[in-house]
Scaffold this motif. Sequence first.
Motif, PDB file in Angstrom:
ATOM      1  N   ALA A  29     -44.176  -6.732   3.667  1.00  0.00           N
ATOM      2  CA  ALA A  29     -43.838  -7.526   2.501  1.00  0.00           C
ATOM      3  C   ALA A  29     -43.031  -6.708   1.503  1.00  0.00           C
ATOM      4  CB  ALA A  29     -45.109  -8.052   1.845  1.00  0.00           C
ATOM      5  N   THR A  30     -42.312  -7.414   0.612  1.00  0.00           N
ATOM      6  CA  THR A  30     -41.608  -6.732  -0.468  1.00  0.00           C
ATOM      7  C   THR A  30     -42.622  -6.066  -1.387  1.00  0.00           C
ATOM      8  OG1 THR A  30     -39.775  -8.314  -0.403  1.00  0.00           O
ATOM      9  CG2 THR A  30     -40.064  -7.049  -2.429  1.00  0.00           C
ATOM     10  N   ALA A  31     -42.357  -4.821  -1.749  1.00  0.00           N
ATOM     11  CA  ALA A  31     -43.279  -4.078  -2.601  1.00  0.00           C
ATOM     12  C   ALA A  31     -43.461  -4.791  -3.935  1.00  0.00           C
ATOM     13  CB  ALA A  31     -42.740  -2.667  -2.829  1.00  0.00           C
ATOM     14  N   PRO A  32     -44.655  -4.729  -4.497  1.00  0.00           N
ATOM     15  CA  PRO A  32     -44.911  -5.407  -5.775  1.00  0.00           C
ATOM     16  C   PRO A  32     -43.968  -4.920  -6.872  1.00  0.00           C
ATOM     17  CG  PRO A  32     -46.969  -4.656  -4.772  1.00  0.00           C
ATOM     18  CD  PRO A  32     -45.855  -4.059  -3.973  1.00  0.00           C
ATOM     19  N   GLY A  33     -43.502  -5.859  -7.696  1.00  0.00           N
ATOM     20  CA  GLY A  33     -42.635  -5.517  -8.812  1.00  0.00           C
ATOM     21  C   GLY A  33     -41.163  -5.460  -8.475  1.00  0.00           C
ATOM     22  N   PHE A  34     -40.794  -5.734  -7.224  1.00  0.00           N
ATOM     23  CA  PHE A  34     -39.399  -5.695  -6.812  1.00  0.00           C
ATOM     24  C   PHE A  34     -38.928  -7.101  -6.461  1.00  0.00           C
ATOM     25  CE2 PHE A  34     -40.912  -1.430  -6.115  1.00  0.00           C
ATOM     26  CZ  PHE A  34     -39.838  -0.623  -6.451  1.00  0.00           C
ATOM     27  N   THR A  35     -37.655  -7.395  -6.776  1.00  0.00           N
ATOM     28  CA  THR A  35     -37.056  -8.692  -6.467  1.00  0.00           C
ATOM     29  C   THR A  35     -35.744  -8.478  -5.740  1.00  0.00           C
ATOM     30  OG1 THR A  35     -38.023  -9.635  -8.487  1.00  0.00           O
ATOM     31  CG2 THR A  35     -36.237 -10.868  -7.423  1.00  0.00           C
ATOM     32  N   PRO A  36     -35.689  -8.771  -4.434  1.00  0.00           N
ATOM     33  CA  PRO A  36     -34.414  -8.641  -3.718  1.00  0.00           C
ATOM     34  C   PRO A  36     -33.320  -9.444  -4.414  1.00  0.00           C
ATOM     35  CG  PRO A  36     -36.209  -8.973  -2.168  1.00  0.00           C
ATOM     36  CD  PRO A  36     -36.788  -9.181  -3.538  1.00  0.00           C
ATOM     37  N   GLY A  37     -32.136  -8.832  -4.509  1.00  0.00           N
ATOM     38  CA  GLY A  37     -31.028  -9.452  -5.200  1.00  0.00           C
ATOM     39  C   GLY A  37     -30.912  -9.054  -6.653  1.00  0.00           C
ATOM     40  N   SER A  38     -31.927  -8.348  -7.178  1.00  0.00           N
ATOM     41  CA  SER A  38     -31.902  -7.943  -8.577  1.00  0.00           C
ATOM     42  C   SER A  38     -31.017  -6.710  -8.765  1.00  0.00           C
ATOM     43  CB  SER A  38     -33.320  -7.631  -9.062  1.00  0.00           C
ATOM     44  OG  SER A  38     -33.284  -7.031 -10.343  1.00  0.00           O
ATOM     45  N   PRO A  39     -30.266  -6.668  -9.874  1.00  0.00           N
ATOM     46  CA  PRO A  39     -29.478  -5.466 -10.180  1.00  0.00           C
ATOM     47  C   PRO A  39     -30.234  -4.469 -11.049  1.00  0.00           C
ATOM     48  CG  PRO A  39     -28.870  -7.201 -11.695  1.00  0.00           C
ATOM     49  CD  PRO A  39     -29.937  -7.774 -10.797  1.00  0.00           C
ATOM     50  N   ASN A  40     -31.518  -4.748 -11.344  1.00  0.00           N
ATOM     51  CA  ASN A  40     -32.268  -3.855 -12.226  1.00  0.00           C
ATOM     52  C   ASN A  40     -32.704  -2.600 -11.486  1.00  0.00           C
ATOM     53  OD1 ASN A  40     -33.240  -3.180 -14.740  1.00  0.00           O
ATOM     54  ND2 ASN A  40     -35.199  -4.213 -14.462  1.00  0.00           N
ATOM     55  N   VAL A  41     -33.109  -1.586 -12.241  1.00  0.00           N
ATOM     56  CA  VAL A  41     -33.482  -0.288 -11.682  1.00  0.00           C
ATOM     57  C   VAL A  41     -34.573  -0.457 -10.623  1.00  0.00           C
ATOM     58  CG1 VAL A  41     -34.440   1.976 -12.207  1.00  0.00           C
ATOM     59  CG2 VAL A  41     -32.872   0.879 -13.820  1.00  0.00           C
ATOM     60  N   ALA A  42     -34.390   0.199  -9.486  1.00  0.00           N
ATOM     61  CA  ALA A  42     -35.358   0.126  -8.388  1.00  0.00           C
ATOM     62  C   ALA A  42     -35.489   1.498  -7.763  1.00  0.00           C
ATOM     63  CB  ALA A  42     -34.906  -0.885  -7.332  1.00  0.00           C
ATOM     64  N   VAL A  43     -36.669   2.123  -7.901  1.00  0.00           N
ATOM     65  CA  VAL A  43     -36.904   3.448  -7.340  1.00  0.00           C
ATOM     66  C   VAL A  43     -38.111   3.416  -6.414  1.00  0.00           C
ATOM     67  CG1 VAL A  43     -35.880   4.658  -9.301  1.00  0.00           C
ATOM     68  CG2 VAL A  43     -38.318   4.154  -9.308  1.00  0.00           C
ATOM     69  N   ALA A  44     -38.142   4.356  -5.484  1.00  0.00           N
ATOM     70  CA  ALA A  44     -39.234   4.428  -4.517  1.00  0.00           C
ATOM     71  C   ALA A  44     -40.375   5.310  -4.988  1.00  0.00           C
ATOM     72  CB  ALA A  44     -38.698   4.947  -3.175  1.00  0.00           C
ATOM     73  N   ASP A  45     -40.225   5.968  -6.112  1.00  0.00           N
ATOM     74  CA  ASP A  45     -41.228   6.917  -6.587  1.00  0.00           C
ATOM     75  C   ASP A  45     -42.565   6.225  -6.862  1.00  0.00           C
ATOM     76  OD1 ASP A  45     -38.437   7.541  -7.375  1.00  0.00           O
ATOM     77  OD2 ASP A  45     -39.291   9.446  -7.979  1.00  0.00           O
ATOM     78  N   PRO A  46     -43.681   6.909  -6.576  1.00  0.00           N
ATOM     79  CA  PRO A  46     -44.995   6.331  -6.868  1.00  0.00           C
ATOM     80  C   PRO A  46     -45.312   6.428  -8.352  1.00  0.00           C
ATOM     81  CG  PRO A  46     -45.268   8.530  -5.995  1.00  0.00           C
ATOM     82  CD  PRO A  46     -43.798   8.233  -5.924  1.00  0.00           C
ATOM     83  N   VAL A  47     -46.126   5.496  -8.836  1.00  0.00           N
ATOM     84  CA  VAL A  47     -46.679   5.641 -10.174  1.00  0.00           C
ATOM     85  C   VAL A  47     -47.862   6.595 -10.088  1.00  0.00           C
ATOM     86  CG1 VAL A  47     -45.901   3.384 -10.937  1.00  0.00           C
ATOM     87  CG2 VAL A  47     -48.144   3.616  -9.861  1.00  0.00           C
ATOM     88  N   VAL A  48     -48.371   7.026 -11.233  1.00  0.00           N
ATOM     89  CA  VAL A  48     -49.488   7.966 -11.260  1.00  0.00           C
ATOM     90  C   VAL A  48     -50.769   7.228 -10.854  1.00  0.00           C
ATOM     91  CG1 VAL A  48     -50.881   9.486 -12.701  1.00  0.00           C
ATOM     92  CG2 VAL A  48     -48.402   9.354 -13.053  1.00  0.00           C
ATOM     93  N   PRO A  49     -51.473   7.683  -9.817  1.00  0.00           N
ATOM     94  CA  PRO A  49     -52.740   7.038  -9.455  1.00  0.00           C
ATOM     95  C   PRO A  49     -53.799   7.275 -10.520  1.00  0.00           C
ATOM     96  CG  PRO A  49     -52.372   8.983  -8.099  1.00  0.00           C
ATOM     97  CD  PRO A  49     -51.135   8.785  -8.905  1.00  0.00           C
ATOM     98  N   ARG A  50     -54.679   6.286 -10.712  1.00  0.00           N
ATOM     99  CA  ARG A  50     -55.663   6.350 -11.797  1.00  0.00           C
ATOM    100  C   ARG A  50     -57.073   6.224 -11.237  1.00  0.00           C
ATOM    101  NH1 ARG A  50     -52.314   4.533 -16.180  1.00  0.00           N
ATOM    102  NH2 ARG A  50     -50.179   4.571 -15.389  1.00  0.00           N
ATOM    103  N   PRO A  51     -58.057   6.786 -11.946  1.00  0.00           N
ATOM    104  CA  PRO A  51     -59.456   6.546 -11.577  1.00  0.00           C
ATOM    105  C   PRO A  51     -59.854   5.125 -11.955  1.00  0.00           C
ATOM    106  CG  PRO A  51     -59.340   7.862 -13.578  1.00  0.00           C
ATOM    107  CD  PRO A  51     -57.927   7.714 -13.080  1.00  0.00           C
ATOM    108  N   ALA A  52     -60.870   4.617 -11.262  1.00  0.00           N
ATOM    109  CA  ALA A  52     -61.372   3.291 -11.587  1.00  0.00           C
ATOM    110  C   ALA A  52     -62.093   3.318 -12.929  1.00  0.00           C
ATOM    111  CB  ALA A  52     -62.316   2.813 -10.484  1.00  0.00           C
ATOM    112  N   GLY A  53     -62.205   2.148 -13.549  1.00  0.00           N
ATOM    113  CA  GLY A  53     -62.948   2.059 -14.796  1.00  0.00           C
ATOM    114  C   GLY A  53     -62.060   1.853 -15.993  1.00  0.00           C
ATOM    115  N   ARG A  54     -62.683   1.845 -17.152  1.00  0.00           N
ATOM    116  CA  ARG A  54     -61.977   1.527 -18.380  1.00  0.00           C
ATOM    117  C   ARG A  54     -61.074   2.682 -18.815  1.00  0.00           C
ATOM    118  NH1 ARG A  54     -64.352   3.486 -23.191  1.00  0.00           N
ATOM    119  NH2 ARG A  54     -66.138   4.875 -22.826  1.00  0.00           N
ATOM    120  N   SER A  55     -60.181   2.351 -19.735  1.00  0.00           N
ATOM    121  CA  SER A  55     -59.278   3.346 -20.284  1.00  0.00           C
ATOM    122  C   SER A  55     -59.044   3.034 -21.752  1.00  0.00           C
ATOM    123  CB  SER A  55     -57.949   3.346 -19.526  1.00  0.00           C
ATOM    124  OG  SER A  55     -57.306   2.085 -19.651  1.00  0.00           O
ATOM    125  N   CYS A  56     -58.500   4.005 -22.464  1.00  0.00           N
ATOM    126  CA  CYS A  56     -58.132   3.851 -23.869  1.00  0.00           C
ATOM    127  C   CYS A  56     -56.639   4.150 -24.005  1.00  0.00           C
ATOM    128  CB  CYS A  56     -58.926   4.798 -24.764  1.00  0.00           C
ATOM    129  SG  CYS A  56     -60.704   4.500 -24.791  1.00  0.00           S
TER     130      CYS A  56
END
Length: 596
Positions: A31-58
């Motif tokens: 499937a198309t990766a989340p947050g990407f739209t084929p045909g879009s001219p907007n910025v598209a990179v393959a880099d991962p976002v920072v993984p986070r621990p489960a639970g609440r955050s501030c």
Amino acid sequence: MAVTLGMGRKFLRMMTALVLPSFVTVAAAAATAPGFTPGSPNVAVADPVVPRPAGRSCVVPLFNAFQFVDFSNHPYTYAPPTGCGRAWSKVVLEADFSVTAGRQFDRTASLWLGGANLYFGTTQEPSSTVAPSWHIERDVSDFASMLANPQTGQAILGNVVDSTYTGVISGSARLVFYPANVLAPKVDAPDAVFPLSDGTAGGPVTLNTGTDTLSRTFTLPTNVERAYLDVFAQGQSGDEFWYSCVPDEFADQLQSCGGGSYRETQVSIDGQAAGVAPVYPWIFTGGIDPYMWRPTPGVQTLNFLPYRVDLTPFAALLNDGAPHTVTVSVTGAHGYFAVTGNLFVYQDHGRKKLTGALTANTLQGQAPTATIGNTVTDTNGVVIGGVTTNASRTFRTSGYVDTSHGRITTDVSQTVAFANTQNFTIDPTQYVQDIDQRATVNSTTKTRQGPLNIGTTNTVTYDFPLTAKFAYAFDADGNITSSPSQVTQGFSRHFTKKLGALTLYRSDVDNHISTADTLAFTDNAVTGHSGQASTQTFRFSDNLGSCYGRDVVTTTGTLTSATDGGGCSGGRNRLLWFTHPDGSPDTSRTEDPGAF
């Protein structure tokens, strides 16, 4: 025995985090990766976002909707989060930027807090019809000691907005804190941060030549166990395309920039050589051919990674209570490099004063010198041939400190190498320049602790390959008619941590992009382009079960596809929350000599 038990406790904490649900799992590869739209001219990179621990955050906002329309700095204030305590498992910097459609250059952006650099990168260029937006993230857990107190900071993003340059850049940034808990223990962050910046609220320092320096003098704590320097060195102006330059004696003949192609960052303490950092060949979104980088910019273009220099062998020298000067320079700088760094130190919480010694430093006296080869010939105005540039040094630094938990010995052995080959074909119908460059580091760090000499061996290799081809075709009147360009750029980091023959941790990062485009000219003015196509491939894996793969393909300035899970079991990305899948420095968890 105390050393063994201490290592065992850390190992058990890590294993607890592993056996309970701690993976971030994202979509299957088909499937198309989340947050990407084929045909879009907007910025598209393959880099991962920072993984986070489960639970609440501030969330603590740093600034919101700043507009960057001139070269003034934009100050902000920071206060620690409420409701998240002072023990955090992870802290993540998030920022979002956009630029309105129109004409605008790529611009350098940096964020600072307490004089320390939190982020360094460049911006995406807009087009007349496309207003791009992009998101960056960085694990800033190493700054936890500084983040425990109120600070002032500033955003630096110089821009020109007038009747010609109409693109307005906007940005917002925030810090996200994750409270420590049994599944996500408190990060073993450095105890103090000492910025190497411009000496004010933060800013890079300009180094115009190889003899220019960024120097800062600190009086450090007298119980430093470990020390690391994160270095950024960004080529600007005449050094923006430093990898394409040739020695001065060939510059006119080859119609290229002078100063040569050898660039390398040198680190010293009180005038003594202490470390080396390769310079990554970042290419900005206006570089070479702007259409090549729409919508996918080059490797790390929007979010630079620092290179971490291990200064731990010099800890004994730093612990004497006297001021010490840390200096950074860039070999070959030719107008100019923007340079900054952060010195991180870990302290012994059981003893106020540590003694020890620097026992070896074979880097001292090894000058960074390149060997130049030349095969260029000029026959009746037809220039053919190449210039080669090679440099390599092998060195060792070693030292020890006597701590409250025994003697710790650190031995760092490295080979740092640089190679650049450029071939030219220049005649009345064409100008062709082929570049093949590679910077590599092979490093082994052995750490031994206590009377049983228990310790680990960390090995890490870096590989920064770059190939580029620029070509210009000329008509009978000498006008440029077309310019095809091709670039392949990569970043690889492979890390292994062992206790004897037992592998405790292994991680592999590979980030590569290949892109091409052809500019069309009329009367030496760009009138269009054709054949734009790029592919970025990102892969990360470790021996604890993490795996990430993403492939981003673009054509004619729009996204063709973005698929996840390449190289991963079941075609699914799975990332443990404490990993660094982007390849950024990590000496607070998996790469900490005492983390297991």
